[in-house]
Scaffold this motif. Structure first.
Motif, short mmCIF file in Angstrom:
data_model
loop_
_atom_site.label_atom_id
_atom_site.label_comp_id
_atom_site.label_asym_id
_atom_site.label_seq_id
_atom_site.Cartn_x
_atom_site.Cartn_y
_atom_site.Cartn_z
N LEU A 64 0.83 -1.20 0.00
CA LEU A 64 0.00 0.00 0.00
C LEU A 64 0.86 1.25 0.00
O LEU A 64 1.98 1.25 0.52
CB LEU A 64 -0.92 0.01 1.22
N THR A 65 0.32 2.30 -0.59
CA THR A 65 1.00 3.58 -0.64
C THR A 65 0.30 4.56 0.29
O THR A 65 -0.93 4.55 0.39
CB THR A 65 1.01 4.14 -2.10
N LEU A 66 1.07 5.37 0.99
CA LEU A 66 0.49 6.42 1.83
C LEU A 66 0.23 7.62 0.92
O LEU A 66 1.15 8.33 0.53
CB LEU A 66 1.44 6.78 2.98
N HIS A 67 -1.04 7.79 0.57
CA HIS A 67 -1.43 8.78 -0.43
C HIS A 67 -1.30 10.19 0.15
O HIS A 67 -1.85 10.48 1.21
CB HIS A 67 -2.87 8.51 -0.86
N PRO A 68 -0.59 11.08 -0.55
CA PRO A 68 -0.32 12.41 0.02
C PRO A 68 -1.57 13.27 0.17
O PRO A 68 -1.66 14.06 1.11
CB PRO A 68 0.66 13.04 -0.96
N LYS A 69 -2.56 13.13 -0.73
CA LYS A 69 -3.77 13.96 -0.62
C LYS A 69 -4.79 13.33 0.31
O LYS A 69 -5.41 14.03 1.12
CB LYS A 69 -4.37 14.18 -2.01
N ALA A 70 -4.97 12.04 0.21
CA ALA A 70 -5.97 11.37 1.05
C ALA A 70 -5.47 11.15 2.47
O ALA A 70 -6.26 11.05 3.41
CB ALA A 70 -6.35 10.03 0.43
N MET A 76 -2.30 0.95 -5.31
CA MET A 76 -1.78 1.73 -6.43
C MET A 76 -2.92 2.04 -7.39
O MET A 76 -3.83 1.23 -7.56
CB MET A 76 -0.70 0.95 -7.19
N GLY A 77 -2.85 3.19 -8.04
CA GLY A 77 -3.89 3.48 -9.02
C GLY A 77 -3.86 4.91 -9.49
O GLY A 77 -3.15 5.75 -8.95
N GLY A 78 -4.66 5.17 -10.52
CA GLY A 78 -4.70 6.53 -11.02
C GLY A 78 -5.42 6.68 -12.34
O GLY A 78 -6.20 5.81 -12.75
N HIS A 79 -5.11 7.79 -12.99
CA HIS A 79 -5.82 8.20 -14.19
C HIS A 79 -5.38 7.44 -15.44
O HIS A 79 -4.24 6.99 -15.55
CB HIS A 79 -5.59 9.69 -14.44
N ALA A 95 0.20 0.33 -11.38
CA ALA A 95 0.79 -0.51 -10.33
C ALA A 95 2.31 -0.53 -10.44
O ALA A 95 3.02 -0.41 -9.44
CB ALA A 95 0.23 -1.92 -10.41
N ALA A 96 2.83 -0.67 -11.65
CA ALA A 96 4.28 -0.70 -11.85
C ALA A 96 4.92 0.65 -11.53
O ALA A 96 5.96 0.72 -10.87
CB ALA A 96 4.59 -1.12 -13.29
N GLU A 97 4.28 1.74 -11.99
CA GLU A 97 4.83 3.07 -11.74
C GLU A 97 4.89 3.39 -10.26
O GLU A 97 5.88 3.93 -9.76
CB GLU A 97 3.98 4.12 -12.46
N GLU A 98 3.82 3.08 -9.53
CA GLU A 98 3.74 3.50 -8.14
C GLU A 98 4.43 2.54 -7.17
O GLU A 98 4.79 2.94 -6.07
CB GLU A 98 2.28 3.70 -7.73
N SER A 99 4.60 1.29 -7.58
CA SER A 99 5.28 0.32 -6.70
C SER A 99 6.76 0.23 -7.01
O SER A 99 7.54 -0.20 -6.15
CB SER A 99 4.65 -1.06 -6.85
N GLY A 100 7.15 0.58 -8.23
CA GLY A 100 8.53 0.41 -8.65
C GLY A 100 8.90 -1.03 -8.94
O GLY A 100 10.06 -1.36 -9.16
N SER A 145 7.62 6.09 -5.10
CA SER A 145 7.57 7.05 -6.20
C SER A 145 7.31 8.44 -5.65
O SER A 145 7.03 8.63 -4.46
CB SER A 145 6.45 6.67 -7.18
N GLU A 146 7.37 9.44 -6.53
CA GLU A 146 7.11 10.83 -6.15
C GLU A 146 5.64 11.02 -5.76
O GLU A 146 5.30 12.04 -5.15
CB GLU A 146 7.47 11.77 -7.29
N GLU A 147 4.78 10.06 -6.13
CA GLU A 147 3.35 10.18 -5.85
C GLU A 147 2.97 9.64 -4.48
O GLU A 147 1.79 9.56 -4.16
CB GLU A 147 2.56 9.45 -6.93
N SER A 148 3.95 9.26 -3.67
CA SER A 148 3.66 8.60 -2.41
C SER A 148 4.49 9.18 -1.27
O SER A 148 5.63 9.61 -1.48
CB SER A 148 3.98 7.11 -2.54
N LEU A 149 3.91 9.19 -0.06
CA LEU A 149 4.66 9.58 1.13
C LEU A 149 5.41 8.39 1.73
O LEU A 149 6.42 8.57 2.40
CB LEU A 149 3.70 10.15 2.19
N ASP A 150 4.89 7.18 1.49
CA ASP A 150 5.51 5.97 2.02
C ASP A 150 4.94 4.78 1.25
O ASP A 150 3.91 4.90 0.58
CB ASP A 150 5.22 5.84 3.51
N LEU A 151 5.61 3.66 1.37
CA LEU A 151 5.21 2.45 0.66
C LEU A 151 5.55 1.28 1.57
O LEU A 151 6.69 1.12 1.98
CB LEU A 151 6.01 2.35 -0.65
#
Length: 196
Positions: A64-70, A76-79, A95-100, A145-151
């Motif tokens: 799981l990613t710690l979502h910066p806005k939520a 993982m997910g997005g547009h 999933a690949a972009e946000e998990s690395g 990734s840059e889109e996450s505070l933590d993973l």
């Protein structure tokens, strides 16, 4: 076939497991048919998005990613992007972009639908979320990734309180599907979750 065509086909062919998700399936399908840009962030009333629960190789844990806005632990997910051709392609790309993690294997899906309010077009816009699960390789190395505070990896049955029921449901459904696709791995996972 366009991404919008693929989304219509996916939603038309999906059997919703609950009455609530059947209502969402019909709503999502009507949205796709109504708006030419239904798949893109530019669609102001709302737009389809893809989310993926990334599971460990044995299904015991979910990343799981710690979502910066939520401010919550989420999958993982997005547009969708204009270059995307399929919803499952969006799910795997995000999933690949946000998990690395490279070498993720997407399980057959979708597994769930969820609709939630977002910040794309104030004062109100919606993500019409089509949800999948993917399995990480045995030697997976995640990278924030840059889109996450933590993973972080969490046991599927111990997702932190700072999350939501949609995340818990998706992780459980992903683990259950993995157990049907790869029964031997599921036996190992279930044994660990029982303290074996």
């Amino acid at each position: 076939m366009t991404l919008r065509d693929d989304a219509a086909a996916v939603l038309s062919g999906w059997s919703a497991p609950t009455p609530e998700e059947e209502a969402l399936r019909e709503e999502f399908l009507a949205h796709v048919r109504k708006y030419d840009d239904a798949m893109l962030r530019e669609c102001v009333p709302g737009h389809l998005t893809a989310t993926t629960a990334v599971l460990s190789h044995d299904g015991a844990q979910v990343l799981l990613t710690l979502h910066p806005k939520a401010g919550m632990w989420l999958p993982m997910g997005g547009h969708c992007e204009p270059s995307d051709l399929t919803l499952d392609g969006v799910a795997l790309r995000e999933a690949a972009e946000e998990s690395g993690i490279s070498g993720l294997q997407l399980l057959p899906g979708p597994l769930a639908l969820d609709r939630h309010e977002v910040w794309c077009h104030p004062p109100r816009s919606w993500h019409l979320d089509v949800e999948y699960a993917a399995v990480a390789p045995v030697d997976a190395q995640e990278m924030i990734s840059e889109e996450s505070l933590d993973l972080r990896w969490f046991p599927v049955d111990e997702i932190p309180e700072l999350s939501d029921e949609a995340t818990r449901r998706l992780a459980r459904r992903g683990r259950a599907l993995l157990s049907r696709v790869h029964p031997r791995l599921a036996r190992v996972s279930l044994g660990r979750s029982k303290g074996a």
